[in-house]
Design a protein around this motif. Sequence first.
Motif, PDB file in Angstrom:
ATOM      1  N   ARG A   1       0.831  -1.193   0.000  1.00  0.00           N
ATOM      2  CA  ARG A   1       0.000   0.000   0.000  1.00  0.00           C
ATOM      3  C   ARG A   1       0.873   1.253   0.000  1.00  0.00           C
ATOM      4  NH1 ARG A   1      -2.177   1.872   5.823  1.00  0.00           N
ATOM      5  NH2 ARG A   1      -2.225   3.809   4.578  1.00  0.00           N
ATOM      6  N   ILE A   2       0.287   2.345  -0.454  1.00  0.00           N
ATOM      7  CA  ILE A   2       0.998   3.611  -0.533  1.00  0.00           C
ATOM      8  C   ILE A   2       0.811   4.370   0.782  1.00  0.00           C
ATOM      9  CG2 ILE A   2       1.238   5.773  -1.804  1.00  0.00           C
ATOM     10  CD1 ILE A   2       2.011   3.278  -3.400  1.00  0.00           C
ATOM     11  N   TYR A   3       1.909   4.822   1.372  1.00  0.00           N
ATOM     12  CA  TYR A   3       1.860   5.560   2.626  1.00  0.00           C
ATOM     13  C   TYR A   3       2.094   7.050   2.374  1.00  0.00           C
ATOM     14  CZ  TYR A   3       2.255   0.922   4.690  1.00  0.00           C
ATOM     15  OH  TYR A   3       2.034  -0.386   5.024  1.00  0.00           O
ATOM     16  N   HIS A   4       1.359   7.880   3.101  1.00  0.00           N
ATOM     17  CA  HIS A   4       1.503   9.326   3.013  1.00  0.00           C
ATOM     18  C   HIS A   4       2.334   9.812   4.202  1.00  0.00           C
ATOM     19  CE1 HIS A   4      -1.451  10.162  -0.241  1.00  0.00           C
ATOM     20  NE2 HIS A   4      -1.888   8.969   0.119  1.00  0.00           N
ATOM     21  N   ILE A   5       3.469  10.444   3.890  1.00  0.00           N
ATOM     22  CA  ILE A   5       4.435  10.813   4.922  1.00  0.00           C
ATOM     23  C   ILE A   5       4.659  12.326   4.921  1.00  0.00           C
ATOM     24  CG2 ILE A   5       6.771  10.439   5.802  1.00  0.00           C
ATOM     25  CD1 ILE A   5       5.002   7.913   5.788  1.00  0.00           C
ATOM     26  N   ASN A   6       4.694  12.912   6.107  1.00  0.00           N
ATOM     27  CA  ASN A   6       5.079  14.305   6.271  1.00  0.00           C
ATOM     28  C   ASN A   6       6.543  14.399   6.675  1.00  0.00           C
ATOM     29  OD1 ASN A   6       2.548  15.572   5.738  1.00  0.00           O
ATOM     30  ND2 ASN A   6       1.833  15.019   7.788  1.00  0.00           N
ATOM     31  N   ILE A   7       7.200  15.489   6.284  1.00  0.00           N
ATOM     32  CA  ILE A   7       8.597  15.731   6.656  1.00  0.00           C
ATOM     33  C   ILE A   7       8.682  17.105   7.313  1.00  0.00           C
ATOM     34  CG2 ILE A   7      10.983  15.943   5.857  1.00  0.00           C
ATOM     35  CD1 ILE A   7      10.184  14.291   3.384  1.00  0.00           C
ATOM     36  N   LEU A   8       9.319  17.163   8.472  1.00  0.00           N
ATOM     37  CA  LEU A   8       9.551  18.423   9.168  1.00  0.00           C
ATOM     38  C   LEU A   8      11.047  18.647   9.286  1.00  0.00           C
ATOM     39  CD1 LEU A   8       8.700  20.880  10.902  1.00  0.00           C
ATOM     40  CD2 LEU A   8       8.637  19.332  12.882  1.00  0.00           C
TER      41      LEU A   8
ATOM     42  N   ASP B   1      -4.006  22.760   6.646  1.00  0.00           N
ATOM     43  CA  ASP B   1      -4.246  22.690   5.205  1.00  0.00           C
ATOM     44  C   ASP B   1      -3.849  21.348   4.580  1.00  0.00           C
ATOM     45  OD1 ASP B   1      -5.130  25.348   5.230  1.00  0.00           O
ATOM     46  OD2 ASP B   1      -3.076  26.087   5.067  1.00  0.00           O
ATOM     47  N   SER B   2      -3.560  20.362   5.402  1.00  0.00           N
ATOM     48  CA  SER B   2      -3.188  19.050   4.865  1.00  0.00           C
ATOM     49  C   SER B   2      -4.382  18.405   4.173  1.00  0.00           C
ATOM     50  CB  SER B   2      -2.682  18.132   5.992  1.00  0.00           C
ATOM     51  OG  SER B   2      -1.440  18.582   6.471  1.00  0.00           O
ATOM     52  N   THR B   3      -4.157  17.955   2.950  1.00  0.00           N
ATOM     53  CA  THR B   3      -5.250  17.376   2.167  1.00  0.00           C
ATOM     54  C   THR B   3      -5.356  15.868   2.341  1.00  0.00           C
ATOM     55  OG1 THR B   3      -3.758  17.230   0.253  1.00  0.00           O
ATOM     56  CG2 THR B   3      -5.139  19.205   0.441  1.00  0.00           C
TER      57      THR B   3
ATOM     58  N   ASN C   1       3.734  16.631   2.847  1.00  0.00           N
ATOM     59  CA  ASN C   1       4.200  17.997   3.085  1.00  0.00           C
ATOM     60  C   ASN C   1       5.670  17.975   3.460  1.00  0.00           C
ATOM     61  OD1 ASN C   1       1.464  19.572   3.235  1.00  0.00           O
ATOM     62  ND2 ASN C   1       1.182  17.849   4.642  1.00  0.00           N
ATOM     63  N   VAL C   2       6.395  19.020   3.068  1.00  0.00           N
ATOM     64  CA  VAL C   2       7.749  19.264   3.566  1.00  0.00           C
ATOM     65  C   VAL C   2       7.716  20.620   4.258  1.00  0.00           C
ATOM     66  CG1 VAL C   2      10.177  19.564   3.013  1.00  0.00           C
ATOM     67  CG2 VAL C   2       8.802  17.921   1.709  1.00  0.00           C
ATOM     68  N   TRP C   3       7.815  20.598   5.584  1.00  0.00           N
ATOM     69  CA  TRP C   3       7.747  21.823   6.374  1.00  0.00           C
ATOM     70  C   TRP C   3       9.140  22.221   6.836  1.00  0.00           C
ATOM     71  CZ3 TRP C   3       3.917  18.298   9.046  1.00  0.00           C
ATOM     72  CH2 TRP C   3       2.630  18.423   8.491  1.00  0.00           C
ATOM     73  N   HIS C   4       9.468  23.492   6.720  1.00  0.00           N
ATOM     74  CA  HIS C   4      10.718  24.036   7.242  1.00  0.00           C
ATOM     75  C   HIS C   4      10.350  24.992   8.378  1.00  0.00           C
ATOM     76  CE1 HIS C   4      13.324  22.614   3.859  1.00  0.00           C
ATOM     77  NE2 HIS C   4      12.161  22.655   3.223  1.00  0.00           N
TER      78      HIS C   4
END
Length: 357
Positions: free
Chosen positions: A64-71, A132-134, A104-107
């Motif tokens: 399965r495809i995983y949705h990952i955020n990066i900070l 605002d994460s979709t 998302n890639v958050w700085h």
Amino acid sequence: MSLKEIAKMTGVSVSTVGRILSDPNHKCSSEEVRQRVIEAAREINYIPNANARSLRAGGRNEDRIYHINILVTHLGSGAADPFYDELLMILEKELRNSSCIVNNVWHRSEFSDEKIIQSDRLQNLVEELYRDSTHKSDGLIIIGKATSRALKQLKTKEKNIVSINRNSTNYEVDEVLCDGSRIARTAIAYLAKLGHTKIGYVGDCHNESRFNGYQAAMTTFHLSPDIDYIYDTTPNEANGIAALEYFSGLADPPSGIYCANDILAVGMLKALNRRRSKIYSPSIISNDDIDAAQYTKPMLTTISLPKNEMVRFSLMLLLDRIKGGHRIISRLEVEGTLIIRESCRPYGELNEPEYYI
């Protein structure tokens, strides 16, 4: 078709797009082109063909495809640190190859700032990130230092978190650690081996493992850390230049200097080049082994961090946690490697290298 779409969006060839996305170390003709390609890949949620076919076919559960955020918690574009940029490029490549989509890639440097102590402000910062994460996130990867309070607040939004860092989270979340204290001790030991007894430090001094390691190593080698030899600053090239000017103005400056990251050391080398007088030219050592460290003259002696392994281990930990493989907080520690080049020399050596970049 995704590569063709990215090529059309960015105005570069399909082959160039492929090289940039498959090789984080690819020497692109323009950094601006590289960034356009990477941002386009994020925009269309690009993943390699084999993984895309699995997604379209429904795939098995393990596919399965995983949705990952990066900070990323460095200080932002105005204080760029290539080490974080290199880690991020490697991470995005590995995520694509592991059937993951970058949400998302958050700085945001605020999450590493100990001065932010009000819980309501931290809560607002976290809420702002996720407002605002979709897509629902399966996990978060943090690159850089984050305070304990920040990690606790992020855990209210993310069930699965892993940190890539030089400073331990003290078992707040899963982490891949290249211990900053050990890095600093290795650097000071090398300078001491070369006969340096007056050793300076340039970098962050607040809740920073590298500064703690510097102090511990000076004690181990029976050296007295002079307060005048400690330059407390944030990591960027301009502050490295300022640090060299500061040490040059001392009546009795240190003969060896440990910089808490490569970009500070690069700034110091540039400052040495600009000075007409070469009366003061200290040995300089740092850590990270960013790409630019190989192209300074003299080439920079540094502690190389295994960036590829740090990224792969972090992704291994994250995916294992997402899939229910482990529940306890886990730490993987990797070791840095001393890379001896030309910016350090024995104390008292008469033949001084030429400094320029």
